[in-house]
Design a protein around this motif. Structure first.
Motif, short mmCIF file in Angstrom:
data_model
loop_
_atom_site.label_atom_id
_atom_site.label_comp_id
_atom_site.label_asym_id
_atom_site.label_seq_id
_atom_site.Cartn_x
_atom_site.Cartn_y
_atom_site.Cartn_z
N LEU A 1 1.04 -1.12 0.23
CA LEU A 1 -0.02 0.07 0.15
C LEU A 1 0.89 1.37 0.35
CD1 LEU A 1 -2.92 -1.38 2.59
CD2 LEU A 1 -3.21 -0.83 -0.25
N GLU B 1 -8.72 0.57 10.68
CA GLU B 1 -9.96 0.79 10.91
C GLU B 1 -10.99 -0.78 10.09
OE1 GLU B 1 -8.21 1.61 6.95
OE2 GLU B 1 -7.80 2.15 9.11
N HIS C 1 -10.36 -12.84 -4.52
CA HIS C 1 -9.14 -14.11 -4.87
C HIS C 1 -9.34 -14.82 -4.89
CE1 HIS C 1 -6.68 -12.63 -1.39
NE2 HIS C 1 -7.02 -12.13 -0.78
N GLN D 1 -15.24 4.97 -0.95
CA GLN D 1 -14.31 3.90 -0.30
C GLN D 1 -13.08 4.31 -0.14
OE1 GLN D 1 -15.00 1.10 -3.65
NE2 GLN D 1 -16.82 1.80 -4.57
N GLY E 1 -10.99 3.45 3.64
CA GLY E 1 -9.60 2.30 3.45
C GLY E 1 -10.19 1.45 2.17
N LEU E 2 -11.81 1.23 1.70
CA LEU E 2 -11.81 0.33 0.82
C LEU E 2 -10.82 -0.13 -0.15
CD1 LEU E 2 -15.99 0.60 1.94
CD2 LEU E 2 -14.52 -1.32 2.80
N LYS F 1 -8.59 0.67 -0.07
CA LYS F 1 -6.63 -0.25 -0.51
C LYS F 1 -7.05 -1.57 0.29
CE LYS F 1 -4.47 4.04 2.19
NZ LYS F 1 -4.79 4.34 3.27
N ARG F 2 -8.23 -1.40 0.99
CA ARG F 2 -8.48 -3.21 1.00
C ARG F 2 -8.21 -3.88 -0.17
NH1 ARG F 2 -11.25 -5.49 6.32
NH2 ARG F 2 -9.70 -7.15 5.69
N ILE F 3 -9.35 -3.62 -1.47
CA ILE F 3 -9.44 -4.01 -2.33
C ILE F 3 -7.79 -4.30 -2.64
CG2 ILE F 3 -10.10 -3.62 -5.28
CD1 ILE F 3 -12.64 -2.57 -3.51
N ASN F 4 -7.27 -3.28 -2.44
CA ASN F 4 -5.82 -3.15 -3.39
C ASN F 4 -5.03 -4.19 -2.10
OD1 ASN F 4 -6.70 -1.17 -4.78
ND2 ASN F 4 -5.58 0.40 -3.71
N VAL F 5 -5.17 -4.75 -1.71
CA VAL F 5 -4.10 -6.12 -1.26
C VAL F 5 -4.46 -7.06 -1.58
CG1 VAL F 5 -3.58 -3.91 0.72
CG2 VAL F 5 -5.09 -6.03 1.70
N THR F 6 -5.70 -7.32 -2.64
CA THR F 6 -5.82 -8.79 -2.89
C THR F 6 -5.43 -8.89 -4.15
OG1 THR F 6 -7.95 -7.78 -4.11
CG2 THR F 6 -8.26 -8.64 -1.69
N PRO F 7 -5.62 -10.22 -4.88
CA PRO F 7 -5.21 -10.17 -6.23
C PRO F 7 -6.28 -8.72 -7.62
CG PRO F 7 -5.97 -11.72 -5.41
CD PRO F 7 -5.70 -11.30 -4.45
N ALA F 8 -6.88 -8.15 -7.20
CA ALA F 8 -7.91 -6.92 -7.77
C ALA F 8 -7.05 -5.94 -8.81
CB ALA F 8 -9.47 -7.05 -7.23
#
Lengths: 262, 380
Positions: free
Chosen positions: A67, A99, A119, B213, B217-218, B220-227
Motif C-alpha cells: 500500500l 480501521e 482471491h 471507498q 479505506g475500502l 486499500k483493502r481491495i488493493n491488497v487482494t489480487p484485484a
C-alpha cells in the motif's frame, strides 16, 4: 546479546519462507516514519509489533502489503520482493487494517464472500471457507445483516473474516481486537492460535500488552521508526526486570504521551 | 482484467448503490418522481405555442365563380384561423391525423352556384341551389370542435350578406367528422431530455462511491487482494451500465404511463437503451475526474455539479440555442432520442448516427481521461 545479534540468526530462516525487512526507510515529507528498520520473521511465527502511537507499526505493515512504496530499503515475503513481486504476494496474504473497513451496504456474509471472490476461490471452496470462518468468529447470527448496522466489535470481526477467507499464508493484523469485548477477544485469540498451528505466519500490531504477551512467539518494539527491542515475551520481561509486559513497554518507550500516527 | 473479479466487484457496487437510500433516490426514485411530476404537469398541455388554428381548405368548386375564393379569404382574415390550401382531401386527412393541422373544410363542387343563387334571390329559398361544406375536426381540441362550426357559419354569412348577424343560407355546414389527431404535449418534447437528465446524476454517484471507498479505506483493502485498478474501474463501469439501463426503463415506463407513447418500433427503443449506455460512460468518466479532484465525499458531491449543471441545462429539456448545446454530450443524446421518438427517424438515419458518433467520441474521451487521471492521482 545486542539487538543486531538477536535479529541476525532469524534472517536466514526467514529468508527461506518468512518475512525479511532490510534497512526499511519511509519518509512522509519531513517526517521519518520508519528509520532503517531491520527485522526477520520466521515462517509459521506469530510476531507482535508493538510501539506507541506514531512509532511506525502501521506504516511498516502498509509497506509490506504494497500500500506504500518505501523511501529506501527492501522487504520480502515468502522470498518474494515487495517492490517487484507484489502481484504474487497479494495471492498469499490477508490483511485486516486498523480501521474497520467493511462495505456498509453489504451483509457480513457478502463482505466475506466478496474477498473470497477477489482471491479467485472456486465456488465450492468459497462456500466452505465462508461458512467455516463465520462459525469460527461467531458471526452466524449477524452474517445476514447489513454491515452498517454492526457495532464496532462486530465490524472488526467481519473485517478479520474478510482477511482470513482466502486462507492466507501470511496474515497482517493491525490492531485486530480493538473495540471487542473480552469474550470476543478471547475467541479471536484462540482462532489465531489455531491458524498459527497450521503453519501460517502472523504479524500483529496491538496496544493490548496482554494480547501480545499471550499470543506472540516474539515481540518487536519499535519507537520513532526504529526497532528498540526484540525477543520472546518471557525473555524481554526477564531482560528488563519486569513481571508484566506493560511495564517492559513503558520502561523501553517512556511515559510521554505520543502524537497520533502519521 | 479478470472477469470473475469484475463481476464480484460490479455486484458489490450495484448492491451498495441500490441498498443505500441516498443513492437509490438519486439513481431511480428521483428520475421516477421527476418524470411523473413533469408528465402530470405538462402532459395535458399543448406546446404552448398555439395561438392560431390551421384550417385546411380543399376547394372542389368547379363553377368558375369567385365565391369559394371570397369565402376562403374571409376565413383566412380571421384572427385565429389560418388557411392552409390543400389540393385533395386525402392528404389533408393524413395531416390532420398527424396533428399538423386542426381542421379541414372541403368546399363542394356546386358551392359557387349555391352562393350565386342566394345573392340573385335571397328571399326565395325555393330558387336556391343547396349544398353543404364538409368538415373534419381534431377531436382532441375543445376549441376547434366547439368554436369552429359557428365561426365558419359567421364567415359564410359575412361572405354572402356582409353585416348580417343571421339568416337562412343555401350553404349549410355538414355534420363534422371528428379525427383523433396525434398531437404533442409539452411533456412529449421534454421526455427525451428526461432520459439524459436521469443519466447525468450518475456522475455524482460514481464520484461519491470512489471517494467514500477511499475515505473508508475500502479501496486499500481491495488493493491488497489480487484485484487490479482495472478490475475496480471496470466494475464501476459495468454497474453503471446496468444502472443506466434501469434508469432508461424507469423513465420510459413512467413517461408511457403519463401519456408519452411515440408510435415507434422496438428498434428505436433499443437504440435509446444503447444511447443511454454510451452516455453512462461519459458519466463514469466525469465521475472519475471528480473523484480524482476530491478530498472527501462532500467535496465530490459539490464538484460533481461542475459537470452536472452544464450537462443538465445545456443538453436536456431546457430550451437553449442549439449552438450552445453542441458543446455538451447530453445535447447529442437528447437530440438522438428526440429524432428517434418524436421525429420518427429510423435508427440508421444520418442524424441519429451522427449524434451517436459524437456522443460516443466525447464519452470515450472523458472515460479515458477520467481513468488515467484516477489511476495516476486519485487512488493514492
Amino acid at each position: 546479546m545486542t539487538l543486531r545479534e538477536t535479529v541476525a540468526p532469524a534472517r536466514g530462516a526467514a529468508a527461506a519462507g518468512g518475512i525479511v525487512i532490510d534497512g526499511l526507510v519511509k519518509r512522509y515529507g519531513d517526517v521519518l516514519a520508519v528509520d532503517g528498520l531491520n527485522l526477520a520473521i520466521e515462517k509459521g511465527e506469530l510476531f507482535a509489533l508493538l510501539g506507541p502511537n506514531g512509532a511506525g507499526k502501521t506504516t511498516t505493515i502498509k509497506v509490506l502489503c504494497g500500500l506504500l512504496d518505501p523511501t529506501s530499503g527492501q522487504a520480502s515475503i515468502g522470498g518474494l520482493d515487495v517492490h517487484r513481486q507484489m502481484d504474487k504476494i497479494k495471492r498469499v496474504i490477508g490483511v485486516c487494517p486498523q480501521e474497520s473497513s467493511t462495505f456498509p451496504y453489504l451483509t457480513g456474509k457478502e463482505n466475506v464472500e466478496l474477498f473470497g471472490e477477489l482471491h479467485g476461490l472456486p465456488k465450492a471452496t468459497l462456500k466452505e471457507r465462508v461458512s467455516e470462518i463465520i462459525g469460527k468468529l461467531f458471526l452466524e447470527d449477524h452474517a445476514g445483516r447489513l454491515a452498517q448496522k454492526y457495532s464496532g466489535g462486530l465490524n472488526k470481526r467481519v473485517s478479520l473474516a474478510m482477511a482470513l477467507v482466502n486462507d492466507p499464508d501470511f496474515l497482517f493484523l493491525d490492531e485486530p481486537t480493538v473495540a471487542m469485548d473480552p469474550q470476543s477477544r478471547r475467541a479471536i485469540w484462540e482462532y489465531l492460535k489455531e491458524i498459527k498451528a497450521r503453519g501460517k505466519t502472523i504479524v500483529l500490531t496491538t496496544h493490548y500488552m496482554e494480547e501480545a504477551e499471550h499470543l506472540a512467539d516474539r515481540i518487536g518494539i519499535i519507537d520513532r521508526g526504529k526497532l528498540i527491542a526484540l525477543g520472546s515475551p518471557a525473555r524481554l520481561m526477564e531482560a528488563n526486570g519486569c513481571d508484566n509486559f506493560e511495564d517492559v513497554f513503558i520502561k523501553l518507550t517512556g511515559r510521554d504521551i505520543r502524537k497520533e500516527e502519521v | 482484467m479478470d472477469a470473475n473479479r469484475l463481476i464480484a466487484l460490479a455486484k458489490k457496487d450495484l448492491r451498495s448503490t441500490l441498498r443505500n437510500p441516498a443513492t437509490l433516490f438519486m439513481v431511480i426514485i428521483f428520475p421516477l418522481v421527476l418524470t411523473l411530476a413533469f408528465g402530470l404537469a405538462f402532459g395535458a398541455m399543448g406546446t404552448g405555442m398555439e395561438s392560431t388554428y390551421d384550417v385546411a381548405v380543399v376547394d372542389n368548386d368547379g363553377t368558375g365563380l369567385s365565391w369559394a375564393g371570397d369565402f376562403t379569404a374571409n376565413v383566412d382574415a380571421s384572427d385565429v384561423l389560418n388557411v392552409v390550401p390543400y389540393a385533395d382531401a386525402s392528404s389533408a386527412q393524413r395531416d390532420l391525423a398527424e396533428g399538423k393541422i386542426d381542421a379541414i373544410v372541403v368546399i363542394p363542387a356546386n358551392f359557387g352556384n349555391a352562393c350565386q343563387s342566394f345573392v340573385d334571390d335571397p328571399s326565395n329559398p325555393a330558387s336556391w341551389t343547396n349544398t353543404s361544406l364538409v368538415l373534419s375536426l381534431d377531436s382532441g381540441s375543445m376549441i376547434i370542435t366547439q368554436a369552429l362550426p359557428p365561426v365558419l357559419y359567421q364567415v359564410l354569412l359575412e361572405t354572402l350578406v356582409p353585416g348580417a348577424t343571421g339568416a337562412s343560407l343555401p350553404v349549410t355546414l355538414g355534420s363534422p367528422s371528428l379525427v383523433s389527431a396525434d398531437k404533442r404535449s409539452q411533456f412529449d418534447y421534454m421526455a427525451p431530455g428526461l432520459y439524459a437528465f436521469a443519466g447525468i446524476f450518475l456522475i455524482m454517484i460514481v464520484a461519491e462511491s470512489f471517494v467514500e471507498q477511499k475515505e473508508k479505506g475500502l479501496l486499500k483493502r481491495i488493493n491488497v487482494t489480487p484485484a487490479t485498478a482495472a478490475d475496480v474501474i471496470g466494475s464501476q463501469t459495468a454497474s453503471n451500465l446496468v444502472l443506466a439501463a434501469m434508469q432508461t426503463g424507469v423513465v420510459l415506463g413512467i413517461s408511457a404511463a403519463v401519456g408519452f407513447r411515440p408510435g415507434v418500433g422496438a428498434d428505436a427503443y433499443l437504440m435509446v437503451f444503447a444511447l443511454s449506455m454510451v452516455f453512462s460512460l461519459c458519466a463514469v468518466g466525469c465521475g472519475l475526474i471528480t473523484a480524482t479532484l476530491s478530498k472527501n465525499t462532500g467535496m465530490a458531491t459539490g464538484l460533481s455539479f461542475v459537470f452536472i449543471i452544464p450537462l443538465m441545462f445545456l443538453g436536456t429539456f431546457v430550451p437553449v440555442p442549439a449552438d450552445v448545446g453542441r458543446f455538451v454530450p447530453s445535447y447529442y443524446f437528447t437530440d438522438a432520442v428526440t429524432s428517434l421518438l418524436l421525429r420518427g427517424a429510423p435508427v440508421t438515419s444520418s442524424t441519429v448516427l451522427f449524434d451517436l458518433a459524437i456522443l460516443g467520441t466525447i464519452s470515450a474521451a472523458l472515460f479515458i481521461i477520467g481513468t488515467l487521471l484516477y489511476r495516476k492521482l486519485g487512488s493514492k
